[in-house]
Each structure stands twice: as C-alpha cells, then as structure tokens.
Design a protein around this motif. Structure first.
Motif, PDB file in Angstrom:
ATOM      1  N   HIS A  26      13.586  16.946   0.686  1.00 46.25           N
ATOM      2  CA  HIS A  26      12.137  17.068   0.720  1.00 46.25           C
ATOM      3  C   HIS A  26      11.543  16.458  -0.546  1.00 46.25           C
ATOM      4  CE1 HIS A  26      12.588  19.786   4.077  1.00 46.25           C
ATOM      5  NE2 HIS A  26      13.276  20.646   3.353  1.00 46.25           N
ATOM      6  N   LYS A  27      10.305  16.011  -0.440  1.00 46.37           N
ATOM      7  CA  LYS A  27       9.531  15.685  -1.628  1.00 46.37           C
ATOM      8  C   LYS A  27       8.809  16.955  -2.076  1.00 46.37           C
ATOM      9  CE  LYS A  27       8.713  10.819  -0.546  1.00 46.37           C
ATOM     10  NZ  LYS A  27       7.693   9.778  -0.303  1.00 46.37           N
ATOM     11  N   ARG A  28       8.690  17.113  -3.366  1.00 45.84           N
ATOM     12  CA  ARG A  28       8.031  18.306  -3.892  1.00 45.84           C
ATOM     13  C   ARG A  28       6.584  18.382  -3.392  1.00 45.84           C
ATOM     14  NH1 ARG A  28      11.470  20.213  -7.988  1.00 45.84           N
ATOM     15  NH2 ARG A  28       9.916  21.749  -8.630  1.00 45.84           N
ATOM     16  N   GLN A  29       5.927  17.230  -3.312  1.00 42.09           N
ATOM     17  CA  GLN A  29       4.543  17.218  -2.846  1.00 42.09           C
ATOM     18  C   GLN A  29       4.448  17.673  -1.391  1.00 42.09           C
ATOM     19  OE1 GLN A  29       2.293  13.696  -3.838  1.00 42.09           O
ATOM     20  NE2 GLN A  29       0.827  14.023  -2.179  1.00 42.09           N
ATOM     21  N   ASP A  30       5.399  17.239  -0.559  1.00 42.21           N
ATOM     22  CA  ASP A  30       5.404  17.670   0.841  1.00 42.21           C
ATOM     23  C   ASP A  30       5.563  19.182   0.946  1.00 42.21           C
ATOM     24  OD1 ASP A  30       5.087  15.101   1.795  1.00 42.21           O
ATOM     25  OD2 ASP A  30       7.230  14.768   2.115  1.00 42.21           O
ATOM     26  N   LEU A  31       6.466  19.723   0.141  1.00 40.60           N
ATOM     27  CA  LEU A  31       6.695  21.165   0.155  1.00 40.60           C
ATOM     28  C   LEU A  31       5.428  21.912  -0.282  1.00 40.60           C
ATOM     29  CD1 LEU A  31       8.757  23.394   0.625  1.00 40.60           C
ATOM     30  CD2 LEU A  31       9.554  23.089  -1.713  1.00 40.60           C
ATOM     31  N   SER A  32       4.791  21.423  -1.324  1.00 44.42           N
ATOM     32  CA  SER A  32       3.560  22.046  -1.816  1.00 44.42           C
ATOM     33  C   SER A  32       2.462  21.985  -0.760  1.00 44.42           C
ATOM     34  CB  SER A  32       3.096  21.343  -3.095  1.00 44.42           C
ATOM     35  OG  SER A  32       1.785  21.728  -3.447  1.00 44.42           O
ATOM     36  N   GLU A  33       2.241  20.809  -0.189  1.00 45.55           N
ATOM     37  CA  GLU A  33       1.144  20.658   0.769  1.00 45.55           C
ATOM     38  C   GLU A  33       1.396  21.448   2.046  1.00 45.55           C
ATOM     39  OE1 GLU A  33      -0.503  16.278  -0.644  1.00 45.55           O
ATOM     40  OE2 GLU A  33       0.772  16.421   1.137  1.00 45.55           O
ATOM     41  N   SER A  34       2.652  21.537   2.470  1.00 48.86           N
ATOM     42  CA  SER A  34       2.979  22.318   3.654  1.00 48.86           C
ATOM     43  C   SER A  34       2.645  23.792   3.440  1.00 48.86           C
ATOM     44  CB  SER A  34       4.460  22.159   3.994  1.00 48.86           C
ATOM     45  OG  SER A  34       4.834  23.043   5.032  1.00 48.86           O
ATOM     46  N   LEU A  35       3.044  24.343   2.300  1.00 51.73           N
ATOM     47  CA  LEU A  35       2.857  25.767   2.046  1.00 51.73           C
ATOM     48  C   LEU A  35       1.409  26.129   1.723  1.00 51.73           C
ATOM     49  CD1 LEU A  35       6.080  26.583   0.003  1.00 51.73           C
ATOM     50  CD2 LEU A  35       5.596  27.179   2.372  1.00 51.73           C
ATOM     51  N   PHE A  36       0.711  25.265   1.000  1.00 52.31           N
ATOM     52  CA  PHE A  36      -0.641  25.616   0.565  1.00 52.31           C
ATOM     53  C   PHE A  36      -1.732  25.204   1.553  1.00 52.31           C
ATOM     54  CE2 PHE A  36       1.395  25.724  -3.701  1.00 52.31           C
ATOM     55  CZ  PHE A  36       1.015  27.014  -4.065  1.00 52.31           C
ATOM     56  N   PHE A  37      -1.484  24.166   2.357  1.00 55.94           N
ATOM     57  CA  PHE A  37      -2.558  23.648   3.206  1.00 55.94           C
ATOM     58  C   PHE A  37      -2.281  23.700   4.711  1.00 55.94           C
ATOM     59  CE2 PHE A  37      -3.217  21.237  -0.813  1.00 55.94           C
ATOM     60  CZ  PHE A  37      -4.476  21.738  -1.116  1.00 55.94           C
ATOM     61  N   ASP A  38      -1.034  23.915   5.109  1.00 52.43           N
ATOM     62  CA  ASP A  38      -0.724  23.750   6.527  1.00 52.43           C
ATOM     63  C   ASP A  38      -0.302  25.033   7.226  1.00 52.43           C
ATOM     64  OD1 ASP A  38      -0.375  22.021   8.845  1.00 52.43           O
ATOM     65  OD2 ASP A  38       1.769  22.362   8.590  1.00 52.43           O
ATOM     66  N   ARG A  39       0.332  25.936   6.511  1.00 58.28           N
ATOM     67  CA  ARG A  39       0.949  27.103   7.164  1.00 58.28           C
ATOM     68  C   ARG A  39       0.058  28.341   7.086  1.00 58.28           C
ATOM     69  NH1 ARG A  39       6.139  26.520   8.616  1.00 58.28           N
ATOM     70  NH2 ARG A  39       7.113  24.540   8.037  1.00 58.28           N
ATOM     71  N   VAL A  40      -0.097  28.976   8.252  1.00 60.13           N
ATOM     72  CA  VAL A  40      -0.834  30.239   8.302  1.00 60.13           C
ATOM     73  C   VAL A  40       0.015  31.357   7.707  1.00 60.13           C
ATOM     74  CG1 VAL A  40      -1.920  31.942   9.820  1.00 60.13           C
ATOM     75  CG2 VAL A  40      -2.116  29.491  10.340  1.00 60.13           C
ATOM     76  N   HIS A  41       1.318  31.342   8.050  1.00 61.14           N
ATOM     77  CA  HIS A  41       2.252  32.351   7.553  1.00 61.14           C
ATOM     78  C   HIS A  41       3.228  31.701   6.569  1.00 61.14           C
ATOM     79  CE1 HIS A  41       0.737  35.003  10.662  1.00 61.14           C
ATOM     80  NE2 HIS A  41       0.991  34.074  11.562  1.00 61.14           N
ATOM     81  N   THR A  42       3.333  32.255   5.384  1.00 54.48           N
ATOM     82  CA  THR A  42       4.287  31.743   4.404  1.00 54.48           C
ATOM     83  C   THR A  42       5.694  32.155   4.823  1.00 54.48           C
ATOM     84  OG1 THR A  42       2.669  31.941   2.627  1.00 54.48           O
ATOM     85  CG2 THR A  42       4.980  31.744   1.985  1.00 54.48           C
ATOM     86  N   PRO A  43       6.614  31.215   4.985  1.00 46.62           N
ATOM     87  CA  PRO A  43       7.979  31.573   5.396  1.00 46.62           C
ATOM     88  C   PRO A  43       8.696  32.343   4.289  1.00 46.62           C
ATOM     89  CG  PRO A  43       7.869  29.258   4.806  1.00 46.62           C
ATOM     90  CD  PRO A  43       6.458  29.756   4.796  1.00 46.62           C
ATOM     91  N   LYS A  44       9.728  33.052   4.677  1.00 49.40           N
ATOM     92  CA  LYS A  44      10.525  33.786   3.694  1.00 49.40           C
ATOM     93  C   LYS A  44      11.584  32.901   3.055  1.00 49.40           C
ATOM     94  CE  LYS A  44       9.926  38.336   5.831  1.00 49.40           C
ATOM     95  NZ  LYS A  44      10.611  39.523   6.420  1.00 49.40           N
TER      96      LYS A  44
END
Length: 616
Positions: free
Chosen positions: A106-124
C-alpha cells in the motif's frame, strides 16, 4: 522553495498547508514536531516558525496551539501509547522481506485517504504484509506465479486466464496436499501453489477500495480490472473474486502481516504490529513533496498560464482535494472504458487525464473561466456545435512573438541559456529567419506557454490553446459526420489562398504537395531536401524558411496547406494542419518533443490562441 537543514532524515509523510507550504512529518514527539516546522518547504509567501508550529499541531488534531500540544503529549498521547503497548516506531506499511511476487504494498497516502475519507466504519485490522514472508508461502524464489502448472496435480487452469478459476476449486478440496517445488528440496501446500500461480489477479485486488484486506469485512471486494463489455467484466470479476478470496482466507490463517487499527483523534490513526511496534498515519497525508517547478529549467511557475492544467490541476489535487484518490481513479477508469463502447483503444489516457475528466466539476469550482465581450483584433468569431462561441486568433506571427520577446528580456535571456547545444531548446532565430515577419512563428511548447501567459496579462483575459476536438471541428481538412443519422453537415465555405488570390473550393486539395519549407546554410545557400546528419550546433545554425506557402481558409481563419507545418494544441500535443495527425504522423494524442519546433523533422510548429466570448 527553501528548506532548512535537519537532523533526522526519515520523513514519514508530507502535510500540505494553505499558501502552498508543505510540512515534512518526522514523528509526533515535540522535538520532531519542531524539526518539521524548521524543515518546512516554503513557497513564495513568508510564514513564521511559530505559525508553522501552531498550524502543524492543529492539522494533527490538537487544539490550543503548540504550547497546549506539549501538555496533550504528556497527558494524553503518552498514556495512549502506554495503554496500547505501543513501544517503538517502525514502518508497518512497507513489506520487509524481499520477494519475487508482484508489487503487493500500500501507499501511505492511500491508507490515510481510505480511513479518513472513504470508510464509514473504521476496520479493526488491515493487511499490509509488513512482516509477511511471501517467499515461504506463495513465492519460492523461482517464480511460482509464472510457473505453468496446467496438467500437473490435477490443475487445469491456463496461466493468466481471467475467465477460469478451476484451480481454486481444486485447492479448496485438498488445501494441505504437499506439492514438490521445482528446486526439488522443498514442498509447498496446494493452496499456496494455486495462490502463487494466480498472483497477477491477486495484485488487481490488493487495494483498499473494498474489504478484501480488512477485518471485519463490511463491503465486497473491488478489483482494478476494466473492460468495455459488461458481460466480460462481470465474468472476470467473478473469477478474480474467487482467487482473491483464497488469498484472503490464507493470510487470515497465517495471521502475519496484519496491523491493528487504533484511532487516536480525528486526524491521527495508529497502527499496531508485533512486539510493541507501531506506526501512524494522519489526515491529508501525502507521499511526496509537491514540485512547483515542473517545467524547470525552461519556465518559472509565474510563466505558466491557467489553462495549462498539468500544473494547476495537480496543485489542486495536492493541496485542496479531500478524498480517496485511488477510488476516484478506479471510478474514472471504469467510466472511461464504458463510455468508449466498442471503440478500440488507440491511446489510453494518462492517470492525469482520467482524474481531470472525472473530477472536473469539483476542480472547476476553484476557478472562474472569464467570458469577455470584447473582440480583440486578429481574432475571429466561431460558433461550435455545443453552442460555445470562441474568439480564435490567426496563426501567431513572427512579429507577434517578437513583441513578446521585446517585452520580456529576462525570458529571452533565460531561453538563450537553454538553447541547444548548451541546453536542448531549438534555436528560435534560425527557425524564424524569414524576411516576411507576418508569416507564422515556429516555437517550442514552452515558448507557447510563456507567450500566452504574457498575452493574458496584457489583455486581461484567459486565452488558451484549442483542444484537439475543437481543432478537428473547425479544420477545413476534416469531415464532420453525424454518426446517428449518417448525414453530413453542410460545410462552412472553404477557400484556397495562393499568391494572395482567394478562391472558393468544395474541399481542400488532398494530393501530395511539395514541401513549403527549405533549409539554408548560414551563408544563405539553399540546401536541397533535408540536410544530412551533422553536429547539433551546426544543425541549429541552419535556417529554415517558408518558400511556396499556400493557405486554406475556413471561418476566416487560415490553415497552411502542407504536411510540413504543425500547430500546438492543449494537453501538450500538436497536430499537422493538413493531415490532422500527430508529430509522428499517426496520432495527435501522443506527446511530441516539447523542446522542439519540429525542425529536426523538417517541419515548423506554430500556434493560434482562443478565448471564450460572452455573446449573450
């Protein structure tokens, strides 16, 4: 841009600020926060150290400025690390062990954008593969994923077959069956052999668009595969999903490469690995520093007009876009493939073009394209099929361009320093040596941008280059056909202009014409044909002049009737005026050499500009 010296070299990411400043992030300890502020990549506007400190901690989710951050660090952040047994920082996103597997990371930016802007529920949990030994499971060092295993061990699936997943079915029947590797010294379970052979398809699913790499799974897997045929795409997705599900099942069984996801505040999320290792990501994280001077050494940023979107769109994407770029790109590629229908792909758009088309509505909100009512001299009113009205100039002449050079001595001086053989820009004086300075100028792409930027300042408008689509619509050398009815539109009256005589014609002459250009030695002696190979300095000193030049006229605009004259268009491309092909004679969407006037091809490349007219 300027950057102060710093003591720690490991940059974990970049944080963009307003006014185009960029903070490199080294860590969350107070000393590292200070180091980030001292190491800021500053833009043209000054910003104080204290302002940077306060802006940084605010963007990381701490209120009250840097002084309050010190208290928050001691009373909140450190206890959080202690309670969650987060003992030492480690990179938990980059895989540690070398592997012949495809690029699964993964790219760090992809991980950040997925968690902060895309997901309703934060995965465990998220699988990053940071401590996963691919070489012990799916890749034996000799490339299992390229190993043709059809016909062996009961496996019948062809390699690279996206329309079959029978190997998955067989692996699920007897997953632990041991298969000897080609080196003869090791065995591997059947399920791992099948996963290794299907790694190209695993790669298309190794993303954070769906939930194939997270726990718990709240949404379906998503694959970066594309097709303009829905039936074929659905079939490929079905088989990819089976292959990815097998991979997901296996990595969950092995239980390596997973990190715990621990939100700290609205702007920071920690990742927990083994033995007290931790990593973190932050909101609006960027992987790289933004390069403002994308056209250095040819142009300064101040020389770039607004219409040139490679710079301005990418700057907006870096500093202002709030979203999951990987998701937007995926949707853009899917949309593009469906929109083209059954048409073959002659030239696939770049990532930049796809994103710009997909995000155009959001991007356009950031600027206003000015429509003006004034009609500048040398421009002609043209109405397009979409009801847009453009004022389009004649071909910019040698004398027009000389006015720009006379008014911009610093540009002229800098350009001379970049002229071949010292640099790689074509010599303008030798390719514009015609005695008649009303003839079209021949320039490089960089000269075009600098000229338009100056012209816009002088006239307080936003002129630009024509697009390929606009040029094809107004060109006298194109035939417009209504694909739905099969009927041809009545053409605009076209004229041939030869030796100053204007004659109406039905359509442009398509017969081969003699070259309208000739090379001359420095002493004025004409060269027959294209000159032989010679040293670059000698070639640049050769003069290239118009000889017998004919025009075709449409909409009161003149076009050179020759396959040896091109015009610059937007998107960094050019088009041969007569054949409507590109620099290399087969397509106009591929980039030509931006430092060339076309001289080495025995051609001149000019340009015309346009602006939108408010005719309401």
């Amino acid at each position: 841009m300027s950057k102060n010296s710093f003591t720690q070299s490991t940059i974990l990411g970049y944080l963009p600020l307003k006014k185009f400043h960029i903070l490199p992030i080294y860590g969350l300890e107070p000393d590292l926060i200070k180091q980030s502020a001292k190491s800021t990549f500053r833009d043209r506007e000054k910003i104080s150290y204290c302002t940077l400190l306060n802006a940084l901690v605010s963007r990381l989710g701490f209120k009250g400025g840097f002084s309050n951050f010190i208290n928050e660090y001691k009373q909140v952040l450190k206890p959080f690390l202690y309670e969650n047994e987060l003992k030492q920082y480690a990179n938990l996103i980059q895989p540690r062990y070398p592997s012949n597997c495809l690029n699964l990371k993964h790219k760090r930016q992809d991980l950040s954008e997925s968690l902060f802007f895309d997901r309703v529920h934060t995965p465990k949990k998220i699988f990053t593969g940071y401590n996963f030994h691919y070489d012990k499971y799916f890749d034996d060092g000799i490339g299992n994923y390229n190993f043709n295993i059809k016909g062996k061990f009961g496996l019948q699936q062809e390699p690279w077959d996206d329309c079959c997943s029978s190997n998955v079915d067989l692996a699920l029947q007897n997953p632990t069956r041991q298969i000897p590797l080609r080196n003869g010294n090791e065995t591997r379970s059947l399920i791992d052999i099948v996963i290794g052979a299907d790694f190209p398809f695993i790669h298309s699913g190794f993303n954070l668009l769906g939930d194939q790499l997270v726990q718990p799974k709240n949404k379906a897997s998503i694959f970066r595969i594309y097709d303009n045929d829905k039936k074929s795409l659905n079939e490929a997705r079905f088989h990819c999903n089976k292959k990815m599900s097998l991979f997901s099942q296996r990595i969950e069984e092995i239980n390596k490469g997973w990190v715990d996801v621990l939100p700290f505040n609205e702007n920071i999320i920690f990742l927990k690995g083994e033995n007290g290792e931790y990593d973190f990501i932050f909101k609006n994280q960027r992987d790289e520093e933004f390069d403002h001077q994308i056209y250095a050494p040819y142009l300064k940023r101040a020389d770039i007009p607004k219409f040139e979107d490679e710079y301005h769109f990418n700057r907006w994407l870096y500093f202002d876009f709030k979203g999951f770029k990987q998701k937007e790109l995926h949707e853009a590629e899917a949309k593009y493939n469906f929109s083209r229908g059954k048409a073959p792909i002659t030239s696939y758009p770049s990532e930049f073009e796809l994103l710009k088309m997909h995000l155009s509505d959001d991007y356009k909100k950031t600027f206003k394209i000015s429509k003006i009512s004034k009609r500048l001299s040398g421009f002609y009113n043209v109405k397009f099929k979409n009801n847009q009205t453009l004022m389009i100039s004649s071909l910019i002449s040698i004398s027009d361009f000389q006015d720009f050079l006379d008014a911009n001595s610093s540009y002229q001086k800098d350009r001379i320093a970049q002229t071949s053989p010292k640099g790689d820009l074509d010599n303008l004086s030798s390719v514009n040596a015609d005695e008649d300075t009303s003839l079209p100028v021949s320039v490089t792409w960089y000269d075009v941008l600098a000229y338009i930027n100056w012209f816009n300042r002088e006239h307080q408008i936003e002129a630009r280059l024509l697009s390929l689509e606009e040029y094809n619509e107004i060109s006298p050398f194109s035939q417009i056909i209504n694909e739905n009815s099969g009927l041809k539109f009545l053409p605009q009256q076209i004229y041939m202009i030869k030796n100053g005589v204007r004659t109406p014609i039905g359509k442009p002459n398509q017969e081969f014409e003699s070259n309208c250009l000739s090379f001359y030695q420095e002493n004025g002696v004409k060269i027959s044909g294209h000159p032989p190979y010679m040293a670059e300095e000698n070639f640049q000193n050769l003069k290239l002049k118009f000889t017998d030049i004919n025009y075709v006229e449409k909409h009161d605009l003149q076009y050179i009737d020759s396959r040896f004259f091109s015009e610059w268009l937007d998107r960094q491309t050019s088009i041969i005026s007569k054949t409507l092909t590109g620099f290399y004679n087969y397509t106009s969407v591929l980039k030509p050499s931006l430092t060339s006037t076309g001289k080495y091809k025995g051609r001149k490349t000019g340009f015309r500009i346009c602006y939108e007219l408010n005719d309401e």
